[in-house]
Design a protein around this motif. Structure first.
Motif, PDB file in Angstrom:
ATOM      1  N   UNK A 376      19.317 -33.683  20.736  1.00 29.11           N
ATOM      2  CA  UNK A 376      18.693 -34.998  20.531  1.00 29.11           C
ATOM      3  C   UNK A 376      19.611 -35.946  19.762  1.00 29.11           C
ATOM      4  N   UNK A 377      19.579 -37.220  20.124  1.00 32.90           N
ATOM      5  CA  UNK A 377      20.318 -38.227  19.373  1.00 32.90           C
ATOM      6  C   UNK A 377      19.570 -38.535  18.081  1.00 32.90           C
ATOM      7  N   UNK A 378      20.303 -38.817  17.026  1.00 33.10           N
ATOM      8  CA  UNK A 378      19.705 -39.167  15.753  1.00 33.10           C
ATOM      9  C   UNK A 378      19.471 -40.684  15.685  1.00 33.10           C
ATOM     10  N   UNK A 379      18.727 -41.159  14.695  1.00 31.01           N
ATOM     11  CA  UNK A 379      18.440 -42.595  14.606  1.00 31.01           C
ATOM     12  C   UNK A 379      19.720 -43.423  14.494  1.00 31.01           C
ATOM     13  N   UNK A 380      19.610 -44.673  14.891  1.00 31.43           N
ATOM     14  CA  UNK A 380      20.749 -45.581  14.829  1.00 31.43           C
ATOM     15  C   UNK A 380      21.035 -45.965  13.376  1.00 31.43           C
ATOM     16  N   UNK A 381      22.318 -46.133  13.046  1.00 29.71           N
ATOM     17  CA  UNK A 381      22.682 -46.624  11.724  1.00 29.71           C
ATOM     18  C   UNK A 381      23.906 -47.518  11.871  1.00 29.71           C
ATOM     19  N   UNK A 382      24.136 -48.343  10.854  1.00 27.78           N
ATOM     20  CA  UNK A 382      25.234 -49.293  10.895  1.00 27.78           C
ATOM     21  C   UNK A 382      26.551 -48.586  10.625  1.00 27.78           C
ATOM     22  N   UNK A 383      27.520 -48.785  11.523  1.00 25.34           N
ATOM     23  CA  UNK A 383      28.874 -48.289  11.312  1.00 25.34           C
ATOM     24  C   UNK A 383      29.647 -49.351  10.535  1.00 25.34           C
ATOM     25  N   UNK A 391      24.375 -44.346  16.983  1.00 27.91           N
ATOM     26  CA  UNK A 391      23.582 -43.157  16.624  1.00 27.91           C
ATOM     27  C   UNK A 391      24.258 -42.366  15.512  1.00 27.91           C
ATOM     28  N   UNK A 392      23.470 -41.894  14.556  1.00 30.10           N
ATOM     29  CA  UNK A 392      24.007 -41.031  13.511  1.00 30.10           C
ATOM     30  C   UNK A 392      24.441 -39.707  14.141  1.00 30.10           C
TER      31      UNK A 392
END
Length: 638
Positions: A376-383, A391-392
């Motif tokens: 599963x993909x993890x939640x989105x976060x700012x790079x 995605x984290x």
């Protein structure tokens, strides 16, 4: 709590003799979790049946430990054996000192790290030689009535002593307070160098690997503590609130490795041999377990969204290539990603905002064998480097995938029979052996209007699509639209050679004449378009528009964009999408963009449409065949 290898063995080399004090605290660690919520739930669960349960952060690693204590080392070992014997803790629980643990977060407000460690209870007096032996654990000691000695007769009472004056008993001396635990002294820089000097090459490599995993070390794993390793150690010390020396103390090395070990605890990589599938491979047994067979797949599932699928079936090169095509139609194989197909194997990678998957299969031992890892993909976060949301990354997937790739092997000629799991399988047109087929966001109809494969459809069919396909095989893009009529012109990514192209009628047919719309009424569940019959009710739209005709016809949503045909096969219009908003037409009312308006739109966009002035008559069979060759399934993917 599943473990990749024993932490006791892994850390034994880190602890030089004489470092621990007599009052150093020890714990029975029973579980490690990747999230605070999971760790709190774990601690509460164990606390229902076990005393002295605590939960700590593991350094700055982002992992959390559930531990029972504090105890002396001997008491911790005894407690571990007691809990294991009772089945109260996992079999791979182990004894740890306090060094991996930093902040306590459960129970709230407690500070168990500051408590004095509990010692073993006082040793009971030695039994008399004639006393019965204690029963084994779990048994009840019962004397045999045939061999038990007769009780001694009660002794005669002693004569009453002479009365003596009463005296007050002497007070018992107050117990001496337990000594306060001595604070654990951190090594000096020189002592840290001396303990580091005792490390073997493999032990140094293990430390580099752990620092690399945590993002501090970015060079080769060579066991040489050069400038790169020293810089990584300094960065770790600074991030974790220690004095920056570039040399890790014994305690700090243990903390680094404990954080890395916690990752393996959560994965539980173990070799598995599936005899029916004929495959041996390492899989994350802490995350998945065997679920079912549905040939040609063996499904391993779990609670975290991770899935492992083993592939096993008899076949040859043609079967391998067919499987390659089928797998790419599955929901768990996103279309975005690298594909590689060779003579005897293939690899498919795919990712979207919900999952990331890797598939490999090869011809071996007269069969096709392989595996899929679905994560599963993890939640989105700012790079912060790019300023974009991404995605984290769960780096555990890289560990698992590398282990699966390097360990995958066929165990021989065994392969799943074609009917494996058939009795338990869920039969559905939307499933392939238990895996869901990828479905479009919506499916509508269209029709060919040029010899190179240009297609007319509705703007509603292609609105907001990330990808558009024709007949689920060919990518296409929107090159022109007319929002008034709601029509869109699609151009395939590669030139096509349609069997039939629409011929547009140059005038309006008679009122009440019989017409038919060709369309994928059921969203592509049928392989060919359906003809839905009706009649021309009016040569104008509901508001008097000359470019629209009104039909009496019970059409479906999937029919919109399809060609409206007369009985000779000429295209008299295109079925429009129902009005948007609150207005809803009666079920038998449909609207069609007239063929003359379609011809003008195509001419304005560089396509000279084929036209006809003939209204002939075709048999229903011939009309159905013409419609099937002309009509296209237009799919919108997101």
């Amino acid at each position: 709590m599943k473990k990749f290898f024993s932490v006791l063995v892994f850390f034994a080399w880190l602890l030089p003799a004489g470092v621990a004090t007599a009052q150093e605290a020890y714990w029975v660690q029973v579980e490690a979790n990747a999230t605070l919520r999971e760790a709190e739930a774990s601690a509460r669960r164990y606390a229902e049946t076990i005393d002295k349960v605590n939960a700590f952060r593991i350094g700055q690693s982002g992992w959390y430990a559930t531990a029972i204590g504090p105890f002396t080392e001997a008491a911790a070992t005894a407690k571990l054996l007691e809990l294991r014997a009772a089945g109260a803790v996992p079999a791979d629980s182990y004894v740890s000192d306090s060094r991996p643990y930093s902040q306590q977060f459960w129970p709230v407000g407690d500070d168990a790290l500051a408590e004095a460690p509990a010692a073993l209870p006082a040793t009971p007096p030695a039994p008399r030689p004639d006393a019965p032996q204690a029963a084994e654990a779990g048994e009840v000691a019962v004397a045999d009535p045939e061999t038990a000695p007769e009780p001694d007769p009660a002794p005669a009472p002693d004569p009453a002593p002479e009365t003596a004056p009463e005296t007050a008993p002497e007070p018992e001396p107050a117990p001496e307070p337990e000594p306060e635990p001595e604070p654990v002294r951190e090594e000096t820089r020189q002592e840290a160098l001396q303990s580091e000097y005792q490390l073997s090459g493999d032990e140094k490599k293990a430390l580099q690997i752990a620092l690399q995993w945590q993002g501090y070390y970015k060079s080769l794993i060579d066991g040489d503590f050069g400038p790169g390793t020293r810089a990584a150690m300094s960065a770790w010390q600074e991030a974790n609130g220690y004095e920056v020396t570039g040399i890790l103390t014994t305690r700090q090395r243990a903390e680094v490795l404990a954080a890395y070990q916690a990752v393996f605890d959560s994965i539980g990589l173990r070799p598995v041999t599936d005899q029916r599938a004929g495959i041996a491979i390492e899989i994350p047994t802490a995350m998945v377990s065997f679920d079912r067979y549905e040939a040609p797949f063996a499904h391993y599932t779990g609670d975290e969204g991770v899935r492992v699928v083993l592939i096993s079936q008899r076949g040859d090169k043609a079967t391998l290539y067919g499987l390659y095509d089928i797998l790419q139609s599955l929901e768990v194989v996103p279309p975005e990603g690298e594909r590689r197909r060779r003579d005897a194997d293939f690899t498919i990678e795919g990712a979207n905002d919900r999952l990331i998957s890797y598939t490999h299969a090869e011809l071996v031992d007269g069969a096709i064998k392989g595996f899929m890892l679905i994560w599963p993909q993890h939640p989105m976060k700012l790079n912060p480097a790019t300023g974009e949301m991404e995605p984290e990354v769960d780096r555990r997937r890289d560990l698992v995938l590398e282990a699966m790739r390097t360990s995958f092997a066929s165990t021989g000629e065994a392969a799943l029979p074609d009917n494996a799991g058939l009795d338990e399988a869920t039969q559905s047109i939307d499933l392939v052996s238990g895996l869901e087929i990828r479905k479009a966001e919506r499916a509508r109809s269209g029709f060919f209007v040029s010899n190179r494969g240009a297609v007319l459809t509705t703007t509603e069919a292609v609105a907001g699509c990330e990808r558009i396909t024709l007949n689920e095989s060919y990518d296409a893009s929107v090159v022109a639209t007319d929002d008034t009529l709601g029509i869109a012109l699609l151009q395939p990514a590669q030139a096509l050679a349609p069997i039939a192209v629409a011929e547009l009628l140059t005038y309006d047919p008679r009122l009440k004449s019989e017409l038919a719309v060709a369309g994928y009424s059921y969203g592509g569940r049928l392989s060919s378009p359906t003809l839905t019959y009706g009649e021309l009710a009016e040569v104008q739209g509901l508001s008097g528009e000359d470019s629209i005709a009104r039909l009496t016809m019970l059409a479906q949503d999937g029919d919109t964009g399809g060609p409206v045909l007369d009985q000779g096969g000429a295209v008299v219009g295109m079925l429009m999408a129902p009005p948007a908003g609150n207005r809803q037409l009666p079920a038998e009312v449909a609207l069609s963009a007239k063929s003359t308006a379609l011809a003008e739109f195509l001419a304005a966009n560089g396509i000279a449409a084929a036209t006809t002035e003939v209204q002939g008559a075709m048999t229903p069979f011939d009309l159905r065949a013409l419609a099937a060759n002309m009509t296209v399934l237009v799919s919108c993917w997101k």
